[in-house]
Design an enzyme around this catalytic site. Structure first.
Site, PDB file in Angstrom:
ATOM      1  CG  HIS A 192      73.472  71.069   1.783  1.00 47.33           C
ATOM      2  ND1 HIS A 192      74.739  70.605   1.712  1.00 47.33           N
ATOM      3  CD2 HIS A 192      73.578  71.800   3.197  1.00 47.33           C
ATOM      4  CE1 HIS A 192      75.480  71.130   2.872  1.00 47.33           C
ATOM      5  NE2 HIS A 192      74.649  71.803   3.493  1.00 47.33           N
ATOM      6  NE  ARG A 221      71.191  75.886  12.157  1.00 45.76           N
ATOM      7  CZ  ARG A 221      72.345  75.509  11.690  1.00 45.76           C
ATOM      8  NH1 ARG A 221      72.897  74.284  11.703  1.00 45.76           N
ATOM      9  NH2 ARG A 221      73.041  76.519  11.055  1.00 45.76           N
ATOM     10  CE  LYS A 235      78.117  67.492   4.738  1.00 45.48           C
ATOM     11  NZ  LYS A 235      77.456  68.826   4.446  1.00 45.48           N
ATOM     12  CG  HIS A 259      82.023  70.808   4.527  1.00 46.43           C
ATOM     13  ND1 HIS A 259      81.145  71.721   4.921  1.00 46.43           N
ATOM     14  CD2 HIS A 259      83.270  71.555   4.429  1.00 46.43           C
ATOM     15  CE1 HIS A 259      81.644  72.791   5.004  1.00 46.43           C
ATOM     16  NE2 HIS A 259      82.938  72.686   4.760  1.00 46.43           N
ATOM     17  CG  HIS A 298      72.410  73.203   7.902  1.00 40.46           C
ATOM     18  ND1 HIS A 298      73.093  72.122   8.625  1.00 40.46           N
ATOM     19  CD2 HIS A 298      72.903  73.539   6.708  1.00 40.46           C
ATOM     20  CE1 HIS A 298      74.314  72.077   7.879  1.00 40.46           C
ATOM     21  NE2 HIS A 298      74.191  73.080   6.609  1.00 40.46           N
ATOM     22  CG  HIS A 310      74.007  80.077  12.899  1.00 38.50           C
ATOM     23  ND1 HIS A 310      74.572  78.939  13.500  1.00 38.50           N
ATOM     24  CD2 HIS A 310      74.827  79.723  11.561  1.00 38.50           C
ATOM     25  CE1 HIS A 310      75.346  78.263  12.887  1.00 38.50           C
ATOM     26  NE2 HIS A 310      75.383  78.550  11.615  1.00 38.50           N
ATOM     27  CG  ASP A 356      75.225  74.995   3.298  1.00 39.44           C
ATOM     28  OD1 ASP A 356      74.467  74.791   4.297  1.00 39.44           O
ATOM     29  OD2 ASP A 356      76.094  75.435   3.188  1.00 39.44           O
ATOM     30  CG  ASN A 364      75.302  70.668  10.748  1.00 40.29           C
ATOM     31  OD1 ASN A 364      74.232  70.404  10.521  1.00 40.29           O
ATOM     32  ND2 ASN A 364      76.009  71.562  10.996  1.00 40.29           N
ATOM     33  CG  HIS A 412      78.667  73.407   0.542  1.00 42.63           C
ATOM     34  ND1 HIS A 412      79.675  72.952   0.548  1.00 42.63           N
ATOM     35  CD2 HIS A 412      78.068  73.149   1.921  1.00 42.63           C
ATOM     36  CE1 HIS A 412      79.904  72.178   1.644  1.00 42.63           C
ATOM     37  NE2 HIS A 412      79.009  72.206   2.544  1.00 42.63           N
TER      38      HIS A 412
HETATM   39  O1  DOR Z   1      77.960  77.889   6.390  1.00 41.84           O
HETATM   40  C1  DOR Z   1      77.892  77.077   6.929  1.00 41.84           C
HETATM   41  N1  DOR Z   1      76.888  76.486   7.681  1.00 41.84           N
HETATM   42  N2  DOR Z   1      78.604  75.719   6.265  1.00 41.84           N
HETATM   43  C2  DOR Z   1      78.507  74.579   7.027  1.00 41.84           C
HETATM   44  O2  DOR Z   1      79.165  73.590   6.311  1.00 41.84           O
HETATM   45  C3  DOR Z   1      77.393  74.387   7.981  1.00 41.84           C
HETATM   46  C4  DOR Z   1      76.496  75.268   8.252  1.00 41.84           C
HETATM   47  C5  DOR Z   1      75.963  75.404   9.601  1.00 41.84           C
HETATM   48  O3  DOR Z   1      75.462  74.034  10.214  1.00 41.84           O
HETATM   49  O4  DOR Z   1      75.515  76.443  10.196  1.00 41.84           O
HETATM   50 ZN    ZN Z   2      75.528  72.956   4.973  1.00 46.86          ZN
END
Ligand code: DOR
Ligand code: ZN
Length: 349
Positions: A13, A17, A99, A136, A15, A251, A247, A41, A174
């Protein structure tokens, strides 16, 4: 123990981006991991086979030439997902899983599912073709306290779905609670759960005690200490239903350090080192490989990686950067708040 050689881990799992952030963070995952389940996402989300193919191409284009890494793509389930397109993507090996985000549960979940009944045709198709569903697992009912949303999801959504479609392979992602650990432990082997690195290390005090610390804020939010201890027990138990999904969710700093900061902890860079510390603390270094490299492939019906990585326990703490730079700005790295002595030293085969 000074060195430890394990099969190359996978991240079930993550991300990655897109654009400048993808370019900057991908090498941090592909350095240590052989494969990863890539969260869909994006904005807009990865909903069709064509979207997944295009995103996979962008990931491969950003991959350093000397890294061998396989992105395992996922589709983002919406109430209008076409089961035929989903099946075709799965059968052609374009995607590994789908997902489900309850609409409004977390970052970029606006296109997620509001009424689970509307997604039943998708779930039925997935059960029929053996395609895993990643969940989720939090309800979005504003009347439910944010610290209870996972436990209530299990009662209201997960358990009814398991009863209705017992053959559907589900990953409860998670996991953050003792309730979740207890539920998964009592179910058959077609229910698995990922656990993040940070939920093994922090409890909710990290976010809220002595000042508000946005870089420890993620969803599901870290819970009380008793839950962290239950997660550590599950992760280090060797039980094949529990496996690593970091996870890692980058950001840009300004989007976290503001009045309404985004959820997400970026941990790709030091995850394996942090996990070695946790497993050593628990006297379970011999079970690290099961959690990072064996249980996940087994659940997904894939072979474990043939390559190995070696971890070495250094006398002096290993120094990691506090932030990594992207062309769009800095991203802060997860700080476990203890000195890290384990280092990934080399890849050997
Ligand atoms: O903390 C998180 N960040 N939980 C999530 O489910 C999504 C993820 C994100 O995409 O930033
Ligand atoms: Zn996630």
């Amino acid at each position: 123990m000074k060195t430890l050689t394990i099969r190359r881990p996978d991240d079930w799992h993550v991300h990655l981006r897109d654009g400048a952030v993808l370019q900057a963070v991908l090498p941090h995952t592909s350095r240590d991991f052989g494969r990863a389940i890539i969260m869909p996402n994006l904005v807009p989300p990865v909903v069709t086979k064509a979207d997944a193919l295009a995103y996979r191409d962008r990931i491969m284009a950003a991959l350093p030439r000397d890294h061998a890494f396989e992105p395992l793509m996922t589709l983002y389930v919406t109430e209008t997902t076409d089961p035929d397109d989903l099946e075709s993507a799965f059968r052609d090996g374009v995607v590994t899983a789908a997902k489900l985000y309850p609409a409004g549960a977390t970052t970029n979940s606006q296109s997620g599912v509001r009424d689970f009944e509307n997604a039943m045709p998708v779930f039925e198709r997935m059960a029929a073709i053996g395609m895993p569903l990643c969940l989720h697992g939090e309800v979005t009912d504003p009347a439910i306290d944010i610290f209870d949303r996972e436990a209530v999801f299990i009662d209201r959504v997960l358990d009814p779905l398991r009863r209705r479609l017992p053959e559907l392979r589900i990953v409860m992602e998670h996991l953050t609670t003792r309730d979740g650990v207890d539920y998964v432990s009592g179910q058959s082997a077609n229910l698995g759960a990922t656990i993040t690195t940070h939920h093994l290390i922090i409890n909710r005090n990290a976010i809220l005690a002595g000042g508000i610390r946005p870089h420890y804020y993620c969803l599901p939010v870290a819970k009380r200490e008793e839950h962290r201890l239950a997660l550590r027990k599950a992760a280090t138990s060797g039980d094949p239903r529990f496996f690593l999904g970091t996870d890692s969710a980058p950001h840009l700093d300004p989007l976290k350090e503001c009045a309404c900061g985004c959820a997400g902890i970026f941990s790709a860079t030091n995850t394996i080192s942090c996990l070695a510390h946790v497993f050593e603390d628990e006297g379970a270094l011999d079970r690290l490989e099961a959690f990072t490299s064996l249980n996940g492939p087994q659940f997904y019906g894939l072979p474990a990686n043939e390559e190995r990585i070696t971890l070495r326990r250094e006398d002096e703490p290993v120094v990691f950067p506090s932030k990594i730079d992207t062309a769009d700005g800095p991203v802060t790295l997860f700080d476990p708040m203890f000195p890290i002595h384990w280092n990934v030293v080399r890849q050997a085969s």
